[in-house]
Write a protein that holds these residues in place. Structure first.
Motif, PDB file in Angstrom:
ATOM      1  N   HIS A 110       0.911  -1.215 -11.465  1.00 45.90           N
ATOM      2  CA  HIS A 110       1.627  -1.175 -10.191  1.00 45.90           C
ATOM      3  C   HIS A 110       2.007  -2.580  -9.748  1.00 45.90           C
ATOM      4  O   HIS A 110       3.097  -2.800  -9.228  1.00 45.90           O
ATOM      5  CB  HIS A 110       0.784  -0.487  -9.113  1.00 45.90           C
ATOM      6  CG  HIS A 110       1.446  -0.497  -7.778  1.00 45.90           C
ATOM      7  ND1 HIS A 110       1.012  -1.285  -6.750  1.00 45.90           N
ATOM      8  CD2 HIS A 110       2.548   0.157  -7.317  1.00 45.90           C
ATOM      9  CE1 HIS A 110       1.823  -1.107  -5.712  1.00 45.90           C
ATOM     10  NE2 HIS A 110       2.750  -0.244  -6.025  1.00 45.90           N
ATOM     11  N   GLN A 163       0.830  -1.204   0.000  1.00 45.05           N
ATOM     12  CA  GLN A 163       0.000   0.000   0.000  1.00 45.05           C
ATOM     13  C   GLN A 163       0.867   1.258   0.000  1.00 45.05           C
ATOM     14  O   GLN A 163       0.549   2.223  -0.703  1.00 45.05           O
ATOM     15  CB  GLN A 163      -0.951   0.011   1.209  1.00 45.05           C
ATOM     16  CG  GLN A 163      -2.021  -1.058   1.139  1.00 45.05           C
ATOM     17  CD  GLN A 163      -2.910  -0.946  -0.080  1.00 45.05           C
ATOM     18  OE1 GLN A 163      -3.153   0.122  -0.607  1.00 45.05           O
ATOM     19  NE2 GLN A 163      -3.399  -2.081  -0.545  1.00 45.05           N
ATOM     20  N   SER A 164       1.951   1.273   0.759  1.00 46.43           N
ATOM     21  CA  SER A 164       2.811   2.456   0.773  1.00 46.43           C
ATOM     22  C   SER A 164       3.529   2.625  -0.560  1.00 46.43           C
ATOM     23  O   SER A 164       3.730   3.746  -1.026  1.00 46.43           O
ATOM     24  CB  SER A 164       3.815   2.389   1.923  1.00 46.43           C
ATOM     25  OG  SER A 164       4.746   1.364   1.729  1.00 46.43           O
ATOM     26  N   SER A 165       3.874   1.529  -1.196  1.00 43.19           N
ATOM     27  CA  SER A 165       4.495   1.599  -2.517  1.00 43.19           C
ATOM     28  C   SER A 165       3.508   2.138  -3.541  1.00 43.19           C
ATOM     29  O   SER A 165       3.871   2.911  -4.426  1.00 43.19           O
ATOM     30  CB  SER A 165       4.974   0.207  -2.941  1.00 43.19           C
ATOM     31  OG  SER A 165       5.438   0.225  -4.268  1.00 43.19           O
ATOM     32  N   LYS A 166       2.262   1.743  -3.400  1.00 40.85           N
ATOM     33  CA  LYS A 166       1.224   2.182  -4.331  1.00 40.85           C
ATOM     34  C   LYS A 166       1.009   3.692  -4.246  1.00 40.85           C
ATOM     35  O   LYS A 166       0.774   4.353  -5.262  1.00 40.85           O
ATOM     36  CB  LYS A 166      -0.080   1.447  -4.000  1.00 40.85           C
ATOM     37  CG  LYS A 166      -1.151   1.562  -5.031  1.00 40.85           C
ATOM     38  CD  LYS A 166      -2.311   0.662  -4.665  1.00 40.85           C
ATOM     39  CE  LYS A 166      -3.351   0.652  -5.754  1.00 40.85           C
ATOM     40  NZ  LYS A 166      -4.447  -0.264  -5.452  1.00 40.85           N
ATOM     41  N   GLU A 167       1.129   4.241  -3.050  1.00 42.94           N
ATOM     42  CA  GLU A 167       0.955   5.683  -2.861  1.00 42.94           C
ATOM     43  C   GLU A 167       2.026   6.474  -3.599  1.00 42.94           C
ATOM     44  O   GLU A 167       1.772   7.580  -4.070  1.00 42.94           O
ATOM     45  CB  GLU A 167       0.988   6.030  -1.371  1.00 42.94           C
ATOM     46  CG  GLU A 167      -0.209   5.522  -0.611  1.00 42.94           C
ATOM     47  CD  GLU A 167      -0.055   5.679   0.895  1.00 42.94           C
ATOM     48  OE1 GLU A 167       0.951   6.278   1.341  1.00 42.94           O
ATOM     49  OE2 GLU A 167      -0.935   5.194   1.621  1.00 42.94           O
ATOM     50  N   ASN A 168       3.219   5.918  -3.706  1.00 41.26           N
ATOM     51  CA  ASN A 168       4.336   6.607  -4.348  1.00 41.26           C
ATOM     52  C   ASN A 168       4.496   6.254  -5.825  1.00 41.26           C
ATOM     53  O   ASN A 168       5.374   6.794  -6.487  1.00 41.26           O
ATOM     54  CB  ASN A 168       5.646   6.277  -3.616  1.00 41.26           C
ATOM     55  CG  ASN A 168       5.630   6.794  -2.197  1.00 41.26           C
ATOM     56  OD1 ASN A 168       5.095   7.845  -1.919  1.00 41.26           O
ATOM     57  ND2 ASN A 168       6.209   6.030  -1.288  1.00 41.26           N
ATOM     58  N   TYR A 169       3.670   5.347  -6.322  1.00 48.40           N
ATOM     59  CA  TYR A 169       3.786   4.893  -7.700  1.00 48.40           C
ATOM     60  C   TYR A 169       3.070   5.853  -8.633  1.00 48.40           C
ATOM     61  O   TYR A 169       1.921   6.220  -8.399  1.00 48.40           O
ATOM     62  CB  TYR A 169       3.178   3.488  -7.834  1.00 48.40           C
ATOM     63  CG  TYR A 169       3.176   2.954  -9.246  1.00 48.40           C
ATOM     64  CD1 TYR A 169       4.352   2.530  -9.841  1.00 48.40           C
ATOM     65  CD2 TYR A 169       1.998   2.871  -9.965  1.00 48.40           C
ATOM     66  CE1 TYR A 169       4.360   2.029 -11.124  1.00 48.40           C
ATOM     67  CE2 TYR A 169       1.998   2.366 -11.261  1.00 48.40           C
ATOM     68  CZ  TYR A 169       3.179   1.945 -11.837  1.00 48.40           C
ATOM     69  OH  TYR A 169       3.179   1.457 -13.112  1.00 48.40           O
ATOM     70  N   THR A 170       3.761   6.284  -9.662  1.00 47.33           N
ATOM     71  CA  THR A 170       3.134   7.130 -10.674  1.00 47.33           C
ATOM     72  C   THR A 170       3.153   6.388 -12.003  1.00 47.33           C
ATOM     73  O   THR A 170       4.141   5.725 -12.338  1.00 47.33           O
ATOM     74  CB  THR A 170       3.857   8.479 -10.838  1.00 47.33           C
ATOM     75  OG1 THR A 170       5.222   8.220 -11.173  1.00 47.33           O
ATOM     76  CG2 THR A 170       3.797   9.293  -9.562  1.00 47.33           C
TER      77      THR A 170
END
Length: 53
Positions: free
Chosen positions: A34, A20-27
């Motif tokens: 993702h 979930q934290s990786s998803k927040e930073n994924y563009t």
């Protein structure tokens, strides 16, 4: 995909939080999803998530 030879010492909850934290930073800069990005960049966490779905 990198092979993970030993059993990871990561709990499913920790792996989910990491995802979930990786998803927040994924563009989105390409057609890569993702999940595909996560599988490539964080194989140990990905394996834990895959085993606990």
């Amino acid at each position: 995909m990198k092979q993970v030879s030993e059993k990871p010492k990561i709990s499913p909850q920790e792996a989910e939080m990491h995802y979930q934290s990786s998803k927040e930073n994924y563009t989105i800069e390409s057609a890569e999803s993702h999940l595909a990005y996560y599988r490539e960049k964080h194989p140990i966490y990905y394996v834990v998530l895959l085993q606990n779905v």
